[in-house]
Design an enzyme around this catalytic site. Structure first.
Site, PDB file in Angstrom:
ATOM      1  N   GLY A  79     102.227 -37.326 -12.669  1.00 47.30           N
ATOM      2  CA  GLY A  79     101.495 -36.082 -12.884  1.00 47.30           C
ATOM      3  C   GLY A  79     102.443 -35.103 -13.548  1.00 47.30           C
TER       4      GLY A  79
ATOM      5  CG  HIS B 253     106.935 -31.973 -11.465  1.00 46.45           C
ATOM      6  ND1 HIS B 253     107.834 -32.151 -10.437  1.00 46.45           N
ATOM      7  CD2 HIS B 253     106.163 -33.091 -11.489  1.00 46.45           C
ATOM      8  CE1 HIS B 253     107.619 -33.322  -9.867  1.00 46.45           C
ATOM      9  NE2 HIS B 253     106.599 -33.906 -10.485  1.00 46.45           N
TER      10      HIS B 253
ATOM     11  CG  LEU C  41     106.371 -41.631 -21.261  1.00 50.52           C
ATOM     12  CD1 LEU C  41     106.915 -40.240 -20.992  1.00 50.52           C
ATOM     13  CD2 LEU C  41     105.965 -41.755 -22.724  1.00 50.52           C
TER      14      LEU C  41
ATOM     15  NE  ARG D 239     103.484 -33.945  -3.127  1.00 50.70           N
ATOM     16  CZ  ARG D 239     103.241 -34.655  -4.234  1.00 50.70           C
ATOM     17  NH1 ARG D 239     103.436 -35.959  -4.235  1.00 50.70           N
ATOM     18  NH2 ARG D 239     102.785 -34.067  -5.310  1.00 50.70           N
TER      19      ARG D 239
ATOM     20  N   GLY E 186     106.181 -36.044 -14.507  1.00 54.68           N
ATOM     21  CA  GLY E 186     106.240 -37.354 -13.872  1.00 54.68           C
ATOM     22  C   GLY E 186     104.926 -38.060 -14.123  1.00 54.68           C
TER      23      GLY E 186
ATOM     24  CG  ASP F  33     102.625 -30.601  -4.125  1.00 60.39           C
ATOM     25  OD1 ASP F  33     103.780 -30.137  -4.041  1.00 60.39           O
ATOM     26  OD2 ASP F  33     102.399 -31.771  -4.475  1.00 60.39           O
TER      27      ASP F  33
END
Length: 362
Positions: free
Chosen positions: A202, A198, A273, A88, A200, A145
């Site tokens: 990021g 999405h 979090l 990736r 996360g 990506d």
């Protein structure tokens, strides 16, 4: 009757503080998979699980390359040899916008794209170098990506700057494309007006019309868009000019906006979090409210782009596992009627495996 040749693909998803991986055939259960994370913390851990979900190994790597080397040793011990290896890459730059077999030209373009993704591309390139030494004759594939967003309309890609300032690849690219591809693959046939959140480390929100990306919150780099764990997301550009005049430099701004802002900057309890929820003080609650508001506003904006909303999918670590965050976001967009809501895991390594198989073997 001849036995079918086993086509094991190693998928590597490298970041600055994490490494996710998968070994197996495309569209089959993996032989093993796992995650290594928190290299910069005392509780760094690499965990490898087998085909039945059992833990087969745990180590405490101190660096990304140490973790990658452990994964490569496991890959060498597999019952069948590697057929291809997929990597990736967050950014391919202006001239690399599709998933590609890696040759010297592609590798040079990935290196040039470090200017757009200085936190993401360099560690992935370091892992690529290690892998090429270990498996010099195995096809290597770059999975980008940015590829999912490559055909966004000009209204979404163009930055509102003079044309002479849009040279050298200055435009909006969009990211988390492998996650978006994975969501669509798992859904099967997406509805005409789909928004993927999405969430996360990021975070981004993407508008998908008939399976194709038409707009997304991230821009030239993975730093823009909604508020994130330690990234600010979009800011008044005048603020950056002001900070530069106050003595900040490009390097200090990069540190501030990427590692010290977002939820971490507001809460003072870091960007995780779980820690922010546990603190439950005034600043932590404010950080959570700001984050959920930022994401909800982005979803509302993408609904406008799509002229309506059929489905919202939550993915990524926060999107998949933090029900409190999801509920707060959905409450803020309750005016939008009753779009279907789904939680879909971001199986990026599965998509890397599929792309690597397709490109290496057709």
């Amino acid at each position: 009757m001849a036995l079918a040749l086993q086509m094991n693909i190693l998928a590597l998803n490298a970041g600055s503080t994490s490494l996710k991986f998968r070994l197996g055939e495309a569209n089959q259960k993996p032989l093993f998979k796992g995650t290594a994370q928190d290299f910069d913390r005392p509780d760094a851990k690499l965990q490898i699980t087998g085909a039945a979900g059992e833990i087969v190994a745990e180590t405490r790597p101190k660096t990304l390359l140490e973790a990658a080397d452990t994964v490569l040793q496991f890959a060498k011990s597999a019952t069948a040899p590697l057929a291809a290896i997929g990597h990736r890459f967050v950014h391919g730059g202006p001239d690399l916008v599709t998933h590609r077999l890696i040759d010297q030209e592609v590798r040079a373009k990935l290196a040039s794209a470090c200017a757009f993704a200085p936190l993401h591309n360099p560690p992935a390139l370091d892992v690529l170098s290690l892998v090429v030494k270990a498996f010099p004759h195995v096809p290597q594939v770059a999975c980008l990506d940015t590829a999912f967003h490559a055909n966004m309309p000009e209204t979404s890609r163009r930055l509102p700057l003079p044309g002479n300032r849009l040279q050298n690849g200055v435009r909006r690219y969009g990211f988390h494309g492998l996650s978006c591809e994975s969501v669509i693959w798992q859904i099967g046939k997406p509805p005409p007006r789909l928004v993927i959140a999405h969430l996360g480390g990021g975070a981004s929100v993407t508008a998908v019309r008939d399976g194709v990306s038409v707009d997304t919150t991230m821009g030239l780099t993975p730093d823009g868009g909604v508020m994130m764990e330690s990234r600010s997301g979009d800011l008044d550009p005048g603020l950056l000019v002001y900070l530069l005049r106050q003595g900040e430099t490009a390097d200090s701004l990069e540190q501030l906006l990427n590692r010290e802002s977002g939820i971490a900057g507001v809460s003072s309890h870091g960007g995780d979090l779980r820690d922010v929820h546990a603190a439950n003080d005034t600043d932590s609650r404010l950080a959570i409210d700001m984050f959920t508001s930022s994401v909800a506003k982005a979803i509302a904006g993408m609904a406008t782009v799509l002229s309506g909303l059929d489905m919202v999918v939550f993915s990524g670590g926060i999107g998949e596992h933090d029900e409190q965050i999801r509920s707060a976001i959905l409450e803020r967009i309750s005016w939008a009627g009753q779009p279907r809501i789904m939680v879909v895991p971001a199986e990026e390594e599965d998509m890397i495996t599929r792309h690597a198989h397709r490109l290496a073997f057709g």
